[in-house]
Design a protein around this motif. Structure first.
Motif, PDB file in Angstrom:
ATOM      1  N   GLN A   1      34.004 104.857  39.489  1.00  0.00           N
ATOM      2  CA  GLN A   1      33.348 104.779  40.785  1.00  0.00           C
ATOM      3  C   GLN A   1      34.215 105.413  41.869  1.00  0.00           C
ATOM      4  O   GLN A   1      35.425 105.241  41.882  1.00  0.00           O
ATOM      5  CB  GLN A   1      33.046 103.325  41.152  1.00  0.00           C
ATOM      6  N   GLN A   2      33.577 106.135  42.764  1.00  0.00           N
ATOM      7  CA  GLN A   2      34.280 106.754  43.875  1.00  0.00           C
ATOM      8  C   GLN A   2      34.569 105.755  44.990  1.00  0.00           C
ATOM      9  O   GLN A   2      35.576 105.828  45.672  1.00  0.00           O
ATOM     10  CB  GLN A   2      33.462 107.926  44.444  1.00  0.00           C
ATOM     11  N   GLN A   3      33.647 104.808  45.177  1.00  0.00           N
ATOM     12  CA  GLN A   3      33.798 103.838  46.261  1.00  0.00           C
ATOM     13  C   GLN A   3      34.838 102.785  45.905  1.00  0.00           C
ATOM     14  O   GLN A   3      34.848 102.243  44.796  1.00  0.00           O
ATOM     15  CB  GLN A   3      32.463 103.159  46.559  1.00  0.00           C
ATOM     16  N   VAL A   4      35.716 102.509  46.841  1.00  0.00           N
ATOM     17  CA  VAL A   4      36.730 101.475  46.653  1.00  0.00           C
ATOM     18  C   VAL A   4      36.094 100.106  46.839  1.00  0.00           C
ATOM     19  O   VAL A   4      35.303  99.893  47.766  1.00  0.00           O
ATOM     20  CB  VAL A   4      37.885 101.657  47.652  1.00  0.00           C
ATOM     21  N   ALA A   5      36.384  99.177  45.954  1.00  0.00           N
ATOM     22  CA  ALA A   5      35.777  97.845  46.028  1.00  0.00           C
ATOM     23  C   ALA A   5      36.824  96.785  45.701  1.00  0.00           C
ATOM     24  O   ALA A   5      37.899  97.092  45.190  1.00  0.00           O
ATOM     25  CB  ALA A   5      34.601  97.750  45.058  1.00  0.00           C
ATOM     26  N   ARG A   6      36.469  95.541  45.995  1.00  0.00           N
ATOM     27  CA  ARG A   6      37.335  94.421  45.659  1.00  0.00           C
ATOM     28  C   ARG A   6      36.799  93.751  44.409  1.00  0.00           C
ATOM     29  O   ARG A   6      35.585  93.626  44.227  1.00  0.00           O
ATOM     30  CB  ARG A   6      37.404  93.420  46.812  1.00  0.00           C
TER      31      ARG A   6
ATOM     32  N   ALA B   1      41.388 107.464  46.817  1.00  0.00           N
ATOM     33  CA  ALA B   1      42.562 106.592  46.845  1.00  0.00           C
ATOM     34  C   ALA B   1      42.982 106.151  45.452  1.00  0.00           C
ATOM     35  O   ALA B   1      42.140 105.810  44.612  1.00  0.00           O
ATOM     36  CB  ALA B   1      42.283 105.357  47.703  1.00  0.00           C
ATOM     37  N   THR B   2      44.291 106.164  45.210  1.00  0.00           N
ATOM     38  CA  THR B   2      44.877 105.630  43.987  1.00  0.00           C
ATOM     39  C   THR B   2      46.053 104.748  44.388  1.00  0.00           C
ATOM     40  O   THR B   2      46.800 105.079  45.312  1.00  0.00           O
ATOM     41  CB  THR B   2      45.376 106.764  43.074  1.00  0.00           C
ATOM     42  N   PHE B   3      46.214 103.618  43.690  1.00  0.00           N
ATOM     43  CA  PHE B   3      47.249 102.659  44.050  1.00  0.00           C
ATOM     44  C   PHE B   3      48.503 102.814  43.188  1.00  0.00           C
ATOM     45  O   PHE B   3      48.425 103.174  42.006  1.00  0.00           O
ATOM     46  CB  PHE B   3      46.741 101.225  43.924  1.00  0.00           C
ATOM     47  N   GLU B   4      49.642 102.472  43.789  1.00  0.00           N
ATOM     48  CA  GLU B   4      50.921 102.349  43.080  1.00  0.00           C
ATOM     49  C   GLU B   4      51.235 103.573  42.224  1.00  0.00           C
ATOM     50  O   GLU B   4      51.494 103.476  41.030  1.00  0.00           O
ATOM     51  CB  GLU B   4      50.921 101.084  42.219  1.00  0.00           C
ATOM     52  N   VAL B   5      51.247 104.723  42.855  1.00  0.00           N
ATOM     53  CA  VAL B   5      51.544 105.970  42.150  1.00  0.00           C
ATOM     54  C   VAL B   5      53.054 106.224  42.202  1.00  0.00           C
ATOM     55  O   VAL B   5      53.647 106.230  43.293  1.00  0.00           O
ATOM     56  CB  VAL B   5      50.790 107.157  42.788  1.00  0.00           C
ATOM     57  N   PRO B   6      53.704 106.446  41.055  1.00  0.00           N
ATOM     58  CA  PRO B   6      55.149 106.720  41.068  1.00  0.00           C
ATOM     59  C   PRO B   6      55.462 108.025  41.800  1.00  0.00           C
ATOM     60  O   PRO B   6      54.766 109.031  41.641  1.00  0.00           O
ATOM     61  CB  PRO B   6      55.497 106.835  39.580  1.00  0.00           C
ATOM     62  N   VAL B   7      56.527 107.992  42.608  1.00  0.00           N
ATOM     63  CA  VAL B   7      57.032 109.186  43.288  1.00  0.00           C
ATOM     64  C   VAL B   7      58.523 109.260  42.986  1.00  0.00           C
ATOM     65  O   VAL B   7      59.303 108.425  43.451  1.00  0.00           O
ATOM     66  CB  VAL B   7      56.790 109.125  44.810  1.00  0.00           C
TER      67      VAL B   7
END
Length: 331
Positions: free
Chosen positions: A20-25, A81-87
């Motif tokens: 899904q493209q939409q961010v949801a909880r 949006a993507t969460f907790e991506v290593p940098v």
């Protein structure tokens, strides 16, 4: 966890949610606590419960809610949006945004963070050529007119908003924009506050709305002189030390030139007050082009400090021009 519950009570598989493209909880079907979707790079998508943030790892519900809110806002603006991506080897981006193949890092800070650590993390992203913006939680809300170095560290600049800080408050699901922040000698800081829903914030960002600034009045020179006398009478250690510097140069703090008093609002990017900086500069008899050497900028990598590097000289030249008769012969 392969299955979670949406806000409307429906069950959804992790692989479906990842598409899904939409961010949801999402919530645990058993305990109804928030869970986070991990899209995975080498693993299949899955949901996981959120642990309280502790030293060395974990994540609090407030931090998760802030990241979700940022992602929802970004999605409405056309970002993925993507969460907790290593940098690199030591950092993880709270929210990694992409739009038209352009990345943007958003960090949500609701736990204590020293200015040095803030700088270290920001510079870490910049070294990877990744632009970064910070959003702060309730801990960093502006509650009085004397802001801490931690709060000042998150200041950014935008032409339409002046110097600003963005906050998100999970308890109220509300965005707070502190804009047109200014510093005032002997009066702390002043700013405008705008409270917004996510939809209202999206409209503000899309329209690039120029927000009005309140023209706060600085304290007059007589008022500043009264404050100095009072603080010296109370044996304020800071002003006693400044008086001692004056005595060492056969001067008195009460007799400094008029241009040492700054009655205008100034950018909130200096570690020292204008009065202290100008007195120190006057006592050292330095050329005007070295004024910023005794008025160090805050260590703030979010600001393009070159845009403001000349402010000190320009403002001081204006003060000197206005008060030619009071300029000390040493200059």
């Amino acid at each position: 966890m392969k299955v979670a519950q949406t806000t409307n009570g429906c069950l959804i598989r992790a692989d479906q949610a990842a598409k899904q493209q939409q961010v949801a909880r999402y919530f645990c079907p058993h305990c109804q606590q928030l869970v986070q979707l991990h899209r995975g790079v080498h693993k299949a998508p899955y949901f996981a419960h959120i642990a309280e943030r502790v030293s060395g790892g974990g994540e609090s519900p407030a931090h998760l809610a802030g990241k979700q809110a940022i992602a929802e806002l970004a999605h409405a603006l056309g970002w993925h949006a993507t969460f907790e991506v290593p940098v690199g080897e030591t950092q993880r981006a709270d929210v990694w945004l992409t739009r038209n193949q352009q990345p943007l890092i958003i960090e949500y800070q609701c736990s204590p963070l020293t200015p040095d650590k803030l700088n270290q993390r920001t510079i870490g992203y910049q070294q990877h050529r990744l632009p970064v913006l910070w959003v702060v939680g309730e801990r960093y809300c502006f509650t009085n007119h004397y802001l801490s170095q931690q709060q000042l560290g998150f200041i950014n600049y935008r032409r339409q908003w002046g110097f600003y800080v963005v906050s998100y408050l999970p308890k109220w699901g509300q965005w707070v924009l502190y804009h047109h922040i200014v510093a005032r000698d002997f009066a702390g800081y002043a700013w405008q506050t705008l409270r917004l829903t996510t939809k209202a914030f999206v409209r503000l960002l899309v329209a690039q709305t120029r927000l009005p600034a309140n023209h706060y009045k600085g304290k007059s020179q007589p008022m500043q002189q009264q404050i100095i006398d009072r603080r010296l009478g109370l044996q304020d250690a800071h002003y006693v030390a400044l008086q001692a510097d004056c005595y060492a140069h056969h001067e008195r703090l009460q007799a400094v030139p008029d241009w040492c008093y700054c009655t205008r609002n100034v950018p909130p990017i200096y570690q020292l007050s204008q009065f202290e900086s100008r007195v120190t500069w006057w006592l050292s008899a330095q050329p005007i082009d070295l004024f910023l050497a005794v008025t160090p900028l805050l260590q703030q990598p979010l600001l393009k400090q070159s845009l403001f590097a000349q402010w000190g000289q320009i403002a001081l030249k204006q003060a000197l021009k206005k008060n030619r008769g009071s300029v000390d012969h040493r200059f």
